[in-house]
Design a protein around this motif. Sequence first.
Motif, PDB file in Angstrom:
ATOM      1  N   GLU A  76       0.838  -1.208   0.000  1.00 28.09           N
ATOM      2  CA  GLU A  76       0.000   0.000   0.000  1.00 28.09           C
ATOM      3  C   GLU A  76       0.871   1.256   0.000  1.00 28.09           C
ATOM      4  O   GLU A  76       0.582   2.234  -0.685  1.00 28.09           O
ATOM      5  N   ILE A  77       1.960   1.205   0.766  1.00 29.10           N
ATOM      6  CA  ILE A  77       2.865   2.350   0.825  1.00 29.10           C
ATOM      7  C   ILE A  77       3.605   2.499  -0.507  1.00 29.10           C
ATOM      8  O   ILE A  77       3.785   3.606  -1.011  1.00 29.10           O
ATOM      9  N   ALA A  78       3.960   1.368  -1.119  1.00 35.60           N
ATOM     10  CA  ALA A  78       4.618   1.405  -2.434  1.00 35.60           C
ATOM     11  C   ALA A  78       3.714   2.088  -3.462  1.00 35.60           C
ATOM     12  O   ALA A  78       4.166   2.874  -4.292  1.00 35.60           O
ATOM     13  N   ARG A  79       2.414   1.804  -3.378  1.00 33.09           N
ATOM     14  CA  ARG A  79       1.457   2.421  -4.312  1.00 33.09           C
ATOM     15  C   ARG A  79       1.409   3.933  -4.202  1.00 33.09           C
ATOM     16  O   ARG A  79       1.023   4.616  -5.134  1.00 33.09           O
ATOM     17  N   LEU A  80       1.790   4.440  -3.033  1.00 31.09           N
ATOM     18  CA  LEU A  80       1.789   5.901  -2.849  1.00 31.09           C
ATOM     19  C   LEU A  80       3.054   6.533  -3.426  1.00 31.09           C
ATOM     20  O   LEU A  80       3.265   7.723  -3.321  1.00 31.09           O
ATOM     21  N   GLY A  81       3.908   5.693  -4.039  1.00 32.29           N
ATOM     22  CA  GLY A  81       5.104   6.241  -4.682  1.00 32.29           C
ATOM     23  C   GLY A  81       6.333   6.230  -3.801  1.00 32.29           C
ATOM     24  O   GLY A  81       7.230   7.041  -3.982  1.00 32.29           O
ATOM     25  N   VAL A  82       6.365   5.304  -2.853  1.00 27.73           N
ATOM     26  CA  VAL A  82       7.549   5.178  -2.002  1.00 27.73           C
ATOM     27  C   VAL A  82       8.304   3.911  -2.422  1.00 27.73           C
ATOM     28  O   VAL A  82       7.764   2.815  -2.357  1.00 27.73           O
ATOM     29  N   ALA A  83       9.541   4.092  -2.908  1.00 28.87           N
ATOM     30  CA  ALA A  83      10.372   2.956  -3.313  1.00 28.87           C
ATOM     31  C   ALA A  83      11.589   2.895  -2.408  1.00 28.87           C
ATOM     32  O   ALA A  83      11.912   3.864  -1.728  1.00 28.87           O
ATOM     33  N   ARG A  84      12.274   1.749  -2.428  1.00 26.24           N
ATOM     34  CA  ARG A  84      13.441   1.602  -1.568  1.00 26.24           C
ATOM     35  C   ARG A  84      14.476   0.674  -2.195  1.00 26.24           C
ATOM     36  O   ARG A  84      14.169  -0.093  -3.101  1.00 26.24           O
ATOM     37  N   THR A  85      15.701   0.757  -1.686  1.00 29.72           N
ATOM     38  CA  THR A  85      16.693  -0.271  -1.959  1.00 29.72           C
ATOM     39  C   THR A  85      17.025  -0.900  -0.612  1.00 29.72           C
ATOM     40  O   THR A  85      16.702  -0.341   0.440  1.00 29.72           O
ATOM     41  N   GLY A 167      14.322   0.756  -8.716  1.00 24.49           N
ATOM     42  CA  GLY A 167      13.487   1.688  -7.957  1.00 24.49           C
ATOM     43  C   GLY A 167      13.074   2.884  -8.787  1.00 24.49           C
ATOM     44  O   GLY A 167      11.902   3.266  -8.808  1.00 24.49           O
ATOM     45  N   LEU A 168      14.024   3.461  -9.506  1.00 25.95           N
ATOM     46  CA  LEU A 168      13.728   4.672 -10.283  1.00 25.95           C
ATOM     47  C   LEU A 168      12.734   4.387 -11.400  1.00 25.95           C
ATOM     48  O   LEU A 168      11.914   5.239 -11.737  1.00 25.95           O
ATOM     49  N   ALA A 169      12.805   3.172 -11.970  1.00 24.01           N
ATOM     50  CA  ALA A 169      11.900   2.816 -13.071  1.00 24.01           C
ATOM     51  C   ALA A 169      10.437   2.955 -12.658  1.00 24.01           C
ATOM     52  O   ALA A 169       9.584   3.254 -13.480  1.00 24.01           O
ATOM     53  N   THR A 170      10.154   2.764 -11.394  1.00 21.85           N
ATOM     54  CA  THR A 170       8.767   2.871 -10.928  1.00 21.85           C
ATOM     55  C   THR A 170       8.360   4.331 -10.721  1.00 21.85           C
ATOM     56  O   THR A 170       7.258   4.605 -10.286  1.00 21.85           O
ATOM     57  N   ARG A 171       9.276   5.245 -11.050  1.00 17.68           N
ATOM     58  CA  ARG A 171       9.031   6.689 -10.895  1.00 17.68           C
ATOM     59  C   ARG A 171       8.502   7.030  -9.503  1.00 17.68           C
ATOM     60  O   ARG A 171       7.406   7.567  -9.350  1.00 17.68           O
ATOM     61  N   PRO A 172       9.301   6.701  -8.481  1.00 20.11           N
ATOM     62  CA  PRO A 172       8.839   6.969  -7.120  1.00 20.11           C
ATOM     63  C   PRO A 172       8.809   8.459  -6.833  1.00 20.11           C
ATOM     64  O   PRO A 172       9.516   9.237  -7.484  1.00 20.11           O
ATOM     65  N   ARG A 173       8.020   8.864  -5.892  1.00 18.45           N
ATOM     66  CA  ARG A 173       8.047  10.244  -5.438  1.00 18.45           C
ATOM     67  C   ARG A 173       9.076  10.348  -4.321  1.00 18.45           C
ATOM     68  O   ARG A 173       9.755  11.343  -4.185  1.00 18.45           O
ATOM     69  N   LEU A 174       9.159   9.289  -3.508  1.00 20.00           N
ATOM     70  CA  LEU A 174      10.168   9.213  -2.446  1.00 20.00           C
ATOM     71  C   LEU A 174      10.962   7.926  -2.652  1.00 20.00           C
ATOM     72  O   LEU A 174      10.382   6.843  -2.754  1.00 20.00           O
ATOM     73  N   PHE A 175      12.274   8.066  -2.726  1.00 20.97           N
ATOM     74  CA  PHE A 175      13.134   6.892  -2.929  1.00 20.97           C
ATOM     75  C   PHE A 175      14.042   6.795  -1.706  1.00 20.97           C
ATOM     76  O   PHE A 175      14.796   7.718  -1.404  1.00 20.97           O
ATOM     77  N   ILE A 176      13.946   5.686  -0.986  1.00 21.03           N
ATOM     78  CA  ILE A 176      14.717   5.493   0.236  1.00 21.03           C
ATOM     79  C   ILE A 176      15.860   4.523  -0.065  1.00 21.03           C
ATOM     80  O   ILE A 176      15.622   3.389  -0.487  1.00 21.03           O
ATOM     81  N   LEU A 177      17.075   4.991   0.142  1.00 21.14           N
ATOM     82  CA  LEU A 177      18.259   4.185  -0.194  1.00 21.14           C
ATOM     83  C   LEU A 177      18.955   3.774   1.094  1.00 21.14           C
ATOM     84  O   LEU A 177      19.348   4.634   1.890  1.00 21.14           O
ATOM     85  N   GLY A 204      12.774  14.608 -10.324  1.00 22.40           N
ATOM     86  CA  GLY A 204      11.939  15.159  -9.252  1.00 22.40           C
ATOM     87  C   GLY A 204      11.728  14.209  -8.087  1.00 22.40           C
ATOM     88  O   GLY A 204      10.751  14.333  -7.350  1.00 22.40           O
ATOM     89  N   VAL A 205      12.650  13.253  -7.921  1.00 19.11           N
ATOM     90  CA  VAL A 205      12.492  12.281  -6.842  1.00 19.11           C
ATOM     91  C   VAL A 205      13.032  12.867  -5.531  1.00 19.11           C
ATOM     92  O   VAL A 205      14.117  13.441  -5.508  1.00 19.11           O
ATOM     93  N   THR A 206      12.278  12.725  -4.478  1.00 21.52           N
ATOM     94  CA  THR A 206      12.743  13.079  -3.143  1.00 21.52           C
ATOM     95  C   THR A 206      13.546  11.885  -2.628  1.00 21.52           C
ATOM     96  O   THR A 206      13.150  10.742  -2.859  1.00 21.52           O
ATOM     97  N   VAL A 207      14.674  12.141  -1.953  1.00 18.58           N
ATOM     98  CA  VAL A 207      15.547  11.031  -1.547  1.00 18.58           C
ATOM     99  C   VAL A 207      15.808  11.035  -0.039  1.00 18.58           C
ATOM    100  O   VAL A 207      16.138  12.068   0.544  1.00 18.58           O
ATOM    101  N   LEU A 208      15.635   9.870   0.563  1.00 16.88           N
ATOM    102  CA  LEU A 208      16.087   9.665   1.936  1.00 16.88           C
ATOM    103  C   LEU A 208      17.252   8.685   1.843  1.00 16.88           C
ATOM    104  O   LEU A 208      17.095   7.551   1.375  1.00 16.88           O
TER     105      LEU A 208
END
Length: 260
Positions: A76-85, A167-177, A204-208
């Motif tokens: 559900e969180i992934a659907r909101l545009g949050v991706a991770r490595t 991760g980037l391919a999914t065009r996340p809004r927030l990408f957590i590495l 335009g990806v926000t990064v943590l």
Amino acid sequence: MTAPIVETEALTKAFQGMVALDAFDFSVGQGEIVGLIGPNGSGKSTVVNLLTGVLAPTAGRIRVDGRDVTGAPAHEIARLGVARTFQMIRLFSSLTVEENVVLALQQQSGAGYVSSFLQSREARERRLAARAEARETLKLFEMDIHAEKLATDLSIGQQRMVELARGLATRPRLFILDEPAAGLSPVNVDRLITMIRRMRDEFGVTVLLVEHVMRVVQSVCDRVVVLDYGEKIADGAPNVVVEDPKVIEAYIGLGRAADA
Ligand SMILES: Nc1ncnc2c1ncn2[C@@H]1O[C@H](COP(=O)(O)OP(=O)(O)OP(=O)(O)O)[C@@H](O)[C@H]1O
Ligand SMILES: [Mg+2]
């Protein structure tokens, strides 16, 4: 700061009574690159796992885009545009590099395995689009030349790049590495730095960014948050944070030696 993309309030996680994260207040603004650092075991990956729904918090709240997602499952969180490595690389070893990226795209769109094997025209078109998207993103990371190889046949540095591409391919809004520089050669660390900047500036990806390699943190982060024993001990500009006596103490353990 712009509107936060993710925000926590007194976020707490205990494992069998051991508090790994203690009342953590935190936020990442849209378009920011925020570093999360701290000694081993200070709670960084726990934060990542809580923010992505892999772990449920013991107490506290998590909001994504102002929406309360506390306790929501990972998909559900992934659907909101949050991706991770992942700190420990997690690529599917029996799949090619390209298939690993395509799979992430299918999971993101909710298409999944079953519909991807349906022979409808729509499914076929979607599959072709996902492959094109995967190639395009792999190219950005100079990994398109390895697209047909099995993920496990790549070096650690290359695998880390594939994880980023996935991760980037999914065009996340927030990408957590989570420690993307771990095991990278200095040349690959340079590439990583460039790619993190490009993800924000061009996509335009926000990064943590959870990272031990300070060269990466200092060259890409707008802001750095420091954890020590599950508590936030600093939050500010990278050059200010690294000079903070509390942070220096946490890293060299002076305080602990004095207590002993
Ligand atoms: N699933 C778990 N079950 C029990 N304890 C855990 C679990 N995950 C983490 N911990 C504990 O919580 C604390 C914080 O761990 P965490 O992995 O978040 O640290 P970290 O800052 O990411 O460390 P590192 O820099 O080594 O990756 C540690 O004491 C760890 O042993
Ligand atoms: Mg960790």
